[in-house]
Motif scaffolding. Structure first.
Motif, PDB file in Angstrom:
ATOM      1  N   PHE A 153       7.814  10.024  -6.198  1.00  0.00           N
ATOM      2  CA  PHE A 153       9.277   9.678  -6.767  1.00  0.00           C
ATOM      3  C   PHE A 153       9.383  10.182  -8.321  1.00  0.00           C
ATOM      4  O   PHE A 153      10.549  10.539  -8.457  1.00  0.00           O
ATOM      5  CB  PHE A 153       9.591   8.123  -6.481  1.00  0.00           C
ATOM      6  CG  PHE A 153      10.899   7.756  -6.879  1.00  0.00           C
ATOM      7  CD1 PHE A 153      11.953   8.139  -6.121  1.00  0.00           C
ATOM      8  CD2 PHE A 153      10.944   7.078  -8.118  1.00  0.00           C
ATOM      9  CE1 PHE A 153      13.167   7.538  -6.536  1.00  0.00           C
ATOM     10  CE2 PHE A 153      12.330   6.723  -8.465  1.00  0.00           C
ATOM     11  CZ  PHE A 153      13.441   7.000  -7.729  1.00  0.00           C
ATOM     12  N   ASP A 154       8.582   9.924  -9.090  1.00  0.00           N
ATOM     13  CA  ASP A 154       8.606  10.084 -10.560  1.00  0.00           C
ATOM     14  C   ASP A 154       8.695  11.659 -10.832  1.00  0.00           C
ATOM     15  O   ASP A 154       9.422  12.174 -11.513  1.00  0.00           O
ATOM     16  CB  ASP A 154       7.429   9.391 -11.381  1.00  0.00           C
ATOM     17  CG  ASP A 154       7.262   7.883 -11.398  1.00  0.00           C
ATOM     18  OD1 ASP A 154       8.473   7.605 -11.161  1.00  0.00           O
ATOM     19  OD2 ASP A 154       6.150   7.552 -11.424  1.00  0.00           O
ATOM     20  N   ALA A 155       7.951  12.437 -10.061  1.00  0.00           N
ATOM     21  CA  ALA A 155       8.187  13.876  -9.917  1.00  0.00           C
ATOM     22  C   ALA A 155       9.389  14.285  -9.563  1.00  0.00           C
ATOM     23  O   ALA A 155       9.974  15.338 -10.432  1.00  0.00           O
ATOM     24  CB  ALA A 155       6.764  14.696  -9.271  1.00  0.00           C
ATOM     25  N   LEU A 156      10.035  13.700  -8.737  1.00  0.00           N
ATOM     26  CA  LEU A 156      11.459  13.961  -8.091  1.00  0.00           C
ATOM     27  C   LEU A 156      12.399  13.666  -9.249  1.00  0.00           C
ATOM     28  O   LEU A 156      13.227  14.531  -9.572  1.00  0.00           O
ATOM     29  CB  LEU A 156      11.836  13.367  -6.799  1.00  0.00           C
ATOM     30  CG  LEU A 156      11.009  14.077  -5.699  1.00  0.00           C
ATOM     31  CD1 LEU A 156      11.470  13.037  -4.578  1.00  0.00           C
ATOM     32  CD2 LEU A 156      11.687  15.368  -5.561  1.00  0.00           C
ATOM     33  N   THR A 161       0.736  -1.239  -0.079  1.00  0.00           N
ATOM     34  CA  THR A 161       0.134   0.108  -0.148  1.00  0.00           C
ATOM     35  C   THR A 161       0.733   1.322   0.188  1.00  0.00           C
ATOM     36  O   THR A 161       0.325   2.412  -0.205  1.00  0.00           O
ATOM     37  CB  THR A 161      -0.880   0.173   1.334  1.00  0.00           C
ATOM     38  OG1 THR A 161      -0.008  -0.142   2.410  1.00  0.00           O
ATOM     39  CG2 THR A 161      -1.816  -1.018   1.203  1.00  0.00           C
ATOM     40  N   VAL A 162       2.237   1.007   0.076  1.00  0.00           N
ATOM     41  CA  VAL A 162       3.116   2.355   0.310  1.00  0.00           C
ATOM     42  C   VAL A 162       3.564   2.901  -1.166  1.00  0.00           C
ATOM     43  O   VAL A 162       3.589   4.099  -1.506  1.00  0.00           O
ATOM     44  CB  VAL A 162       4.197   2.036   0.964  1.00  0.00           C
ATOM     45  CG1 VAL A 162       5.427   2.890   1.034  1.00  0.00           C
ATOM     46  CG2 VAL A 162       3.802   1.619   2.464  1.00  0.00           C
ATOM     47  N   THR A 163       4.103   1.775  -1.972  1.00  0.00           N
ATOM     48  CA  THR A 163       4.656   2.033  -3.227  1.00  0.00           C
ATOM     49  C   THR A 163       3.543   2.968  -4.198  1.00  0.00           C
ATOM     50  O   THR A 163       3.902   4.088  -4.490  1.00  0.00           O
ATOM     51  CB  THR A 163       4.730   0.726  -4.006  1.00  0.00           C
ATOM     52  OG1 THR A 163       5.691   0.283  -3.473  1.00  0.00           O
ATOM     53  CG2 THR A 163       5.347   1.300  -5.495  1.00  0.00           C
ATOM     54  N   PRO A 164       2.300   2.472  -4.200  1.00  0.00           N
ATOM     55  CA  PRO A 164       1.257   3.253  -4.728  1.00  0.00           C
ATOM     56  C   PRO A 164       1.083   4.769  -4.554  1.00  0.00           C
ATOM     57  O   PRO A 164       0.949   5.982  -5.112  1.00  0.00           O
ATOM     58  CB  PRO A 164      -0.214   2.843  -4.951  1.00  0.00           C
ATOM     59  CG  PRO A 164       0.279   1.484  -4.574  1.00  0.00           C
ATOM     60  CD  PRO A 164       1.539   1.476  -3.757  1.00  0.00           C
ATOM     61  N   GLU A 165       1.345   5.154  -3.226  1.00  0.00           N
ATOM     62  CA  GLU A 165       1.360   6.443  -2.568  1.00  0.00           C
ATOM     63  C   GLU A 165       2.677   7.171  -3.084  1.00  0.00           C
ATOM     64  O   GLU A 165       2.549   8.579  -3.162  1.00  0.00           O
ATOM     65  CB  GLU A 165       1.165   6.345  -0.993  1.00  0.00           C
ATOM     66  CG  GLU A 165       1.019   7.747  -0.190  1.00  0.00           C
ATOM     67  CD  GLU A 165       1.021   7.650   1.124  1.00  0.00           C
ATOM     68  OE1 GLU A 165       1.134   8.567   1.848  1.00  0.00           O
ATOM     69  OE2 GLU A 165       0.684   6.518   1.565  1.00  0.00           O
ATOM     70  N   TYR A 166       3.589   6.572  -2.998  1.00  0.00           N
ATOM     71  CA  TYR A 166       4.949   7.195  -3.320  1.00  0.00           C
ATOM     72  C   TYR A 166       5.401   7.479  -4.747  1.00  0.00           C
ATOM     73  O   TYR A 166       6.362   8.291  -4.976  1.00  0.00           O
ATOM     74  CB  TYR A 166       6.059   6.869  -2.233  1.00  0.00           C
ATOM     75  CG  TYR A 166       5.660   7.297  -0.889  1.00  0.00           C
ATOM     76  CD1 TYR A 166       5.935   8.611  -0.414  1.00  0.00           C
ATOM     77  CD2 TYR A 166       5.032   6.398   0.228  1.00  0.00           C
ATOM     78  CE1 TYR A 166       5.787   9.113   0.844  1.00  0.00           C
ATOM     79  CE2 TYR A 166       4.925   6.936   1.361  1.00  0.00           C
ATOM     80  CZ  TYR A 166       5.264   8.142   2.019  1.00  0.00           C
ATOM     81  OH  TYR A 166       4.875   8.419   3.360  1.00  0.00           O
TER      82      TYR A 166
END
Length: 107
Positions: free
Chosen positions: A36-39, A27-32
């Motif tokens: 991360f892609d924006a960074l 449930t963590v990866t979809p949130e971040y």
């Protein structure tokens, strides 16, 4: 004792097969992931900006050096450093221009 061996194995096998290991639900990866892609995009833009800054700083140094030397330069020395100026309008005009007159008008 011989009868206990196969029964013991069957008991362990049955107990092992009855154990259920829950599946991990991420449930963590979809949130971040979007953050991360924006960074990553921001990092690429910053890298490109840094390269452009380096190129511009180098060009500023070259222009400052040229500015100091221009009063004592000959036209040949000037156009040797800036050949793109000499050939920019080569095919656009059939007029013959005296380079020394143009150069003296620039200073």
């Amino acid at each position: 004792m011989l009868g206990i061996g196969p029964r013991l194995v069957d008991m362990f096998k049955e107990a092992y097969e009855s154990v259920e290991v829950p599946k991990y639900v991420d449930t963590v990866t979809p949130e971040y992931k979007p953050k991360f892609d924006a960074l990553l995009v921001e990092l690429k833009e910053a890298d490109a900006s840094l390269k452009e800054s380096g190129r511009l700083e180098k060009e500023i140094v070259e222009v400052q050096e040229l500015k100091q030397k221009i009063s004592t330069m000959t036209t040949d020395e000037y156009f040797e450093k800036r050949p793109e100026i000499l050939f920019t309008n080569r095919n656009q005009s059939s007029e013959v221009v005296d380079i020394d007159i143009c150069f003296s008008a620039m200073t």
